[in-house]
Design a protein around this motif. Structure first.
Motif, PDB file in Angstrom:
ATOM      1  N   UNK A 155     -11.718  -0.835 -10.013  1.00  0.00           N
ATOM      2  CA  UNK A 155     -11.101  -1.197 -11.293  1.00  0.00           C
ATOM      3  C   UNK A 155     -11.477  -2.626 -11.695  1.00  0.00           C
ATOM      4  N   UNK A 156     -11.461  -2.872 -12.998  1.00  0.00           N
ATOM      5  CA  UNK A 156     -11.738  -4.226 -13.507  1.00  0.00           C
ATOM      6  C   UNK A 156     -10.668  -5.206 -13.030  1.00  0.00           C
ATOM      7  N   UNK A 157      -9.437  -4.724 -12.918  1.00  0.00           N
ATOM      8  CA  UNK A 157      -8.347  -5.613 -12.516  1.00  0.00           C
ATOM      9  C   UNK A 157      -8.563  -6.125 -11.098  1.00  0.00           C
ATOM     10  N   UNK A 158      -9.004  -5.260 -10.196  1.00  0.00           N
ATOM     11  CA  UNK A 158      -9.264  -5.686  -8.820  1.00  0.00           C
ATOM     12  C   UNK A 158     -10.388  -6.727  -8.792  1.00  0.00           C
ATOM     13  N   UNK A 159     -11.398  -6.528  -9.612  1.00  0.00           N
ATOM     14  CA  UNK A 159     -12.504  -7.502  -9.674  1.00  0.00           C
ATOM     15  C   UNK A 159     -12.010  -8.864 -10.169  1.00  0.00           C
ATOM     16  N   UNK A 160     -11.115  -8.842 -11.149  1.00  0.00           N
ATOM     17  CA  UNK A 160     -10.562 -10.112 -11.659  1.00  0.00           C
ATOM     18  C   UNK A 160      -9.764 -10.836 -10.577  1.00  0.00           C
ATOM     19  N   UNK A 161      -8.996 -10.078  -9.799  1.00  0.00           N
ATOM     20  CA  UNK A 161      -8.207 -10.678  -8.716  1.00  0.00           C
ATOM     21  C   UNK A 161      -9.136 -11.279  -7.659  1.00  0.00           C
ATOM     22  N   UNK A 162     -10.211 -10.563  -7.352  1.00  0.00           N
ATOM     23  CA  UNK A 162     -11.191 -11.043  -6.371  1.00  0.00           C
ATOM     24  C   UNK A 162     -11.835 -12.345  -6.849  1.00  0.00           C
ATOM     25  N   UNK A 163     -12.189 -12.399  -8.124  1.00  0.00           N
ATOM     26  CA  UNK A 163     -12.800 -13.612  -8.677  1.00  0.00           C
ATOM     27  C   UNK A 163     -11.829 -14.782  -8.684  1.00  0.00           C
ATOM     28  N   UNK A 164     -10.546 -14.485  -8.906  1.00  0.00           N
ATOM     29  CA  UNK A 164      -9.535 -15.538  -9.010  1.00  0.00           C
ATOM     30  C   UNK A 164      -9.098 -16.064  -7.646  1.00  0.00           C
ATOM     31  N   UNK A 165      -8.910 -15.160  -6.675  1.00  0.00           N
ATOM     32  CA  UNK A 165      -8.327 -15.551  -5.387  1.00  0.00           C
ATOM     33  C   UNK A 165      -9.331 -15.537  -4.234  1.00  0.00           C
ATOM     34  N   UNK A 166     -10.575 -15.126  -4.509  1.00  0.00           N
ATOM     35  CA  UNK A 166     -11.613 -15.165  -3.483  1.00  0.00           C
ATOM     36  C   UNK A 166     -11.828 -13.817  -2.816  1.00  0.00           C
ATOM     37  N   UNK A 167     -13.031 -13.621  -2.238  1.00  0.00           N
ATOM     38  CA  UNK A 167     -13.394 -12.327  -1.641  1.00  0.00           C
ATOM     39  C   UNK A 167     -12.541 -11.951  -0.431  1.00  0.00           C
ATOM     40  N   UNK A 168     -11.907 -12.941   0.220  1.00  0.00           N
ATOM     41  CA  UNK A 168     -11.083 -12.638   1.404  1.00  0.00           C
ATOM     42  C   UNK A 168      -9.862 -11.795   1.063  1.00  0.00           C
ATOM     43  N   UNK A 169      -9.550 -11.715  -0.235  1.00  0.00           N
ATOM     44  CA  UNK A 169      -8.379 -10.951  -0.662  1.00  0.00           C
ATOM     45  C   UNK A 169      -8.653  -9.448  -0.620  1.00  0.00           C
ATOM     46  N   UNK A 170      -9.931  -9.087  -0.406  1.00  0.00           N
ATOM     47  CA  UNK A 170     -10.327  -7.675  -0.316  1.00  0.00           C
ATOM     48  C   UNK A 170     -10.566  -7.310   1.152  1.00  0.00           C
ATOM     49  N   UNK A 171      -9.981  -6.208   1.589  1.00  0.00           N
ATOM     50  CA  UNK A 171     -10.150  -5.740   2.971  1.00  0.00           C
ATOM     51  C   UNK A 171     -10.537  -4.263   2.934  1.00  0.00           C
ATOM     52  N   UNK A 172     -11.712  -3.960   3.495  1.00  0.00           N
ATOM     53  CA  UNK A 172     -12.230  -2.578   3.484  1.00  0.00           C
ATOM     54  C   UNK A 172     -12.286  -2.000   2.066  1.00  0.00           C
ATOM     55  N   UNK A 173     -12.650  -2.856   1.124  1.00  0.00           N
ATOM     56  CA  UNK A 173     -12.827  -2.408  -0.258  1.00  0.00           C
ATOM     57  C   UNK A 173     -11.560  -2.365  -1.090  1.00  0.00           C
ATOM     58  N   UNK A 174     -10.414  -2.568  -0.451  1.00  0.00           N
ATOM     59  CA  UNK A 174      -9.130  -2.490  -1.155  1.00  0.00           C
ATOM     60  C   UNK A 174      -8.424  -3.846  -1.125  1.00  0.00           C
ATOM     61  N   UNK A 175      -7.448  -3.997  -1.995  1.00  0.00           N
ATOM     62  CA  UNK A 175      -6.669  -5.232  -2.069  1.00  0.00           C
ATOM     63  C   UNK A 175      -5.829  -5.400  -0.806  1.00  0.00           C
ATOM     64  N   UNK A 176      -5.924  -6.569  -0.186  1.00  0.00           N
ATOM     65  CA  UNK A 176      -5.087  -6.898   0.976  1.00  0.00           C
ATOM     66  C   UNK A 176      -3.769  -7.470   0.452  1.00  0.00           C
ATOM     67  N   UNK A 177      -2.774  -6.607   0.323  1.00  0.00           N
ATOM     68  CA  UNK A 177      -1.514  -6.994  -0.323  1.00  0.00           C
ATOM     69  C   UNK A 177      -0.750  -8.048   0.470  1.00  0.00           C
ATOM     70  N   UNK A 178      -0.815  -7.961   1.790  1.00  0.00           N
ATOM     71  CA  UNK A 178      -0.091  -8.940   2.606  1.00  0.00           C
ATOM     72  C   UNK A 178      -0.683 -10.342   2.432  1.00  0.00           C
ATOM     73  N   UNK A 179      -2.002 -10.416   2.425  1.00  0.00           N
ATOM     74  CA  UNK A 179      -2.655 -11.713   2.251  1.00  0.00           C
ATOM     75  C   UNK A 179      -2.371 -12.278   0.854  1.00  0.00           C
ATOM     76  N   UNK A 180      -2.439 -11.409  -0.151  1.00  0.00           N
ATOM     77  CA  UNK A 180      -2.145 -11.855  -1.510  1.00  0.00           C
ATOM     78  C   UNK A 180      -0.680 -12.301  -1.620  1.00  0.00           C
ATOM     79  N   UNK A 181       0.222 -11.531  -0.981  1.00  0.00           N
ATOM     80  CA  UNK A 181       1.644 -11.883  -1.005  1.00  0.00           C
ATOM     81  C   UNK A 181       1.912 -13.249  -0.389  1.00  0.00           C
TER      82      UNK A 181
END
Length: 206
Positions: A43-69
């Motif tokens: 999704x475009x939204x996930x890409x925006x989050x990745x650009x804003x918070x860095x690639x480490x926020x993605x784990x196995x292609x999905x949003x790492x909710x605990x890290x973002x939290x």
């Protein structure tokens, strides 16, 4: 169609209430489910989050909710950045889902929104009544610690990131007290369902 906003504080038991209502036949639009749908891989939204918070926020292609939290719940500036990305997309998806249920001509629709007041949902024309699920501050803290396996500081940070429960209570049309056991809560929900079914015909032409 009578549209009822369901909210509460983190750990107050709103999800339990939502499940009981759904099991009783009330359609439910869950903002948490919508929020997960809009950040699915690709999704475009996930890409925006990745650009804003860095690639480490993605784990196995999905949003790492605990890290973002951990990032946003202890920093209001970061939380605001996330909300600026998420809220317009969530709002658009919610409106689409409400339109679907309106077309089905259901008498009552439950809108399950944890941050209903924080995001100004109660000011939207489509919400008619608001139900708030409540607990004591100590019960709330213990539930958040146990549910998310958090220490006291992290749990309190998540509670503090939301509007104080007392402020939500003051703005509610209906309250559900979840300081007791499940049977105590279910009895209140049963009475609420009777009330909602009773007033729903007044909203039938919307």
């Amino acid at each position: 169609m009578l549209i009822v906003g369901l909210t509460g504080g983190i750990g107050t038991g709103k999800s339990t209430v939502s499940k009981v209502l759904r099991d009783a036949g009330f359609p439910v639009v869950d903002a948490d489910v919508v929020a997960r749908e809009v950040v699915e891989p690709g999704t475009h939204t996930l890409e925006k989050i990745k650009l804003t918070f860095g690639p480490d926020i993605i784990k196995n292609g999905a949003l790492d909710r605990h890290k973002l939290g951990d990032i946003v719940f202890s920093n209001n500036t970061e939380l605001a950045r996330l909300n600026a990305i998420m809220q317009p997309v969530i709002n658009s998806a919610m409106v689409d889902k409400i339109a679907f249920w309106r077309a089905q001509k259901v008498p009552v629709l439950i809108i399950d929104v944890p941050l209903l007041f924080e995001r100004g949902y109660e000011n939207n024309d489509y919400i008619d009544k608001v139900v708030v699920v409540t607990t004591s501050p100590q019960v709330q803290l213990e539930r958040v610690k146990a549910r998310d396996n958090l220490d006291e500081t992290k749990a309190q940070n998540r509670i503090n990131s939301q509007m104080p429960l007392a402020d939500k209570i003051a703005r509610a049309d209906y309250l559900l007290d979840n300081n007791g056991d499940i049977s105590f809560l279910e009895e209140q929900i049963k009475n609420l369902m009777t009330e909602l079914k009773g007033i729903a015909p007044k909203y039938g032409t919307k």
